[in-house]
Design a protein around this motif. Sequence first.
Motif, PDB file in Angstrom:
ATOM      1  N   THR A  91     -38.631  76.372  30.668  1.00 28.68           N
ATOM      2  CA  THR A  91     -39.362  75.393  31.472  1.00 28.68           C
ATOM      3  C   THR A  91     -39.600  74.106  30.698  1.00 28.68           C
ATOM      4  N   THR A  94     -36.433  72.159  30.108  1.00 24.40           N
ATOM      5  CA  THR A  94     -36.033  71.480  31.339  1.00 24.40           C
ATOM      6  C   THR A  94     -36.774  70.159  31.489  1.00 24.40           C
ATOM      7  N   ALA A 158     -36.274  75.382  38.113  1.00 24.26           N
ATOM      8  CA  ALA A 158     -37.524  74.741  37.706  1.00 24.26           C
ATOM      9  C   ALA A 158     -37.611  73.333  38.272  1.00 24.26           C
ATOM     10  N   GLY A 193     -42.671  73.802  37.719  1.00 26.14           N
ATOM     11  CA  GLY A 193     -41.421  74.469  37.367  1.00 26.14           C
ATOM     12  C   GLY A 193     -41.637  75.849  36.779  1.00 26.14           C
ATOM     13  N   LEU A 194     -42.700  75.998  35.999  1.00 27.57           N
ATOM     14  CA  LEU A 194     -43.007  77.282  35.377  1.00 27.57           C
ATOM     15  C   LEU A 194     -43.269  78.363  36.418  1.00 27.57           C
ATOM     16  N   VAL A 197     -39.857  79.644  37.512  1.00 28.57           N
ATOM     17  CA  VAL A 197     -39.162  80.406  36.476  1.00 28.57           C
ATOM     18  C   VAL A 197     -39.849  81.750  36.235  1.00 28.57           C
TER      19      VAL A 197
END
Length: 210
Positions: A91, A94, A158, A193-194, A197
């Motif tokens: 994450t 990214t 993400a 995003g986390l 993921v």
Amino acid sequence: MNELTTRTITGLLLIALTLFATVQGGMIFAVFVALIATGVYWEWWRMVQGWNVLWKVGGFLFALIPAIALLWVRDRSVAGLELVIWIYIVTWATDIGAYAAGRNIGGPKLAPRVSPNKTWAGLIGGILAAGFLGALWADYAGLNATYFWIGAPFGAAAQLGDLFESWMKRRAGVKDSGNLLPGHGGLFDRVDGLLVVAFLTGLLVVAEAL
């Protein structure tokens, strides 16, 4: 103190706190994850005021399910600590890769109506960084070979989470999901995003156990 300095200091403190709670595991990690999930849902709730009630229900699940996935991965899976750190690395890589590529390369916009600052270069940079650093950590930590290869697609996922939150903010007419984190905005801004993921990794861990 300028914005970049404030953002950097806040980011480093967040990373240190996150890693501390993760390494400790158990109740400390559970409380930490619960607090983050609660904060995310509170910010979601504020953004969707006046929207269909399904958005409020959906937000609860959107915050809860990745939180459960993180706890499951950390305490119920083989190499749980190393795998949660893999989630973080993918994450964070990214975000950093997308920012660096987007800022230094620029080029065509990815989704100008949703997030005017995001570029195709940023998307590719984020995917490459997630794939490379995710593979490095997977190899170093001795994770299942699957995690050596899936950093890149999970990095793309993400960024989809990031775009989704950007779309929500644009619809709600707000710049940030909140103002809890100096230089960063809200909790949802930092973990969009986390959440994705963590959810996907949780699904993979469950599939491996079947």
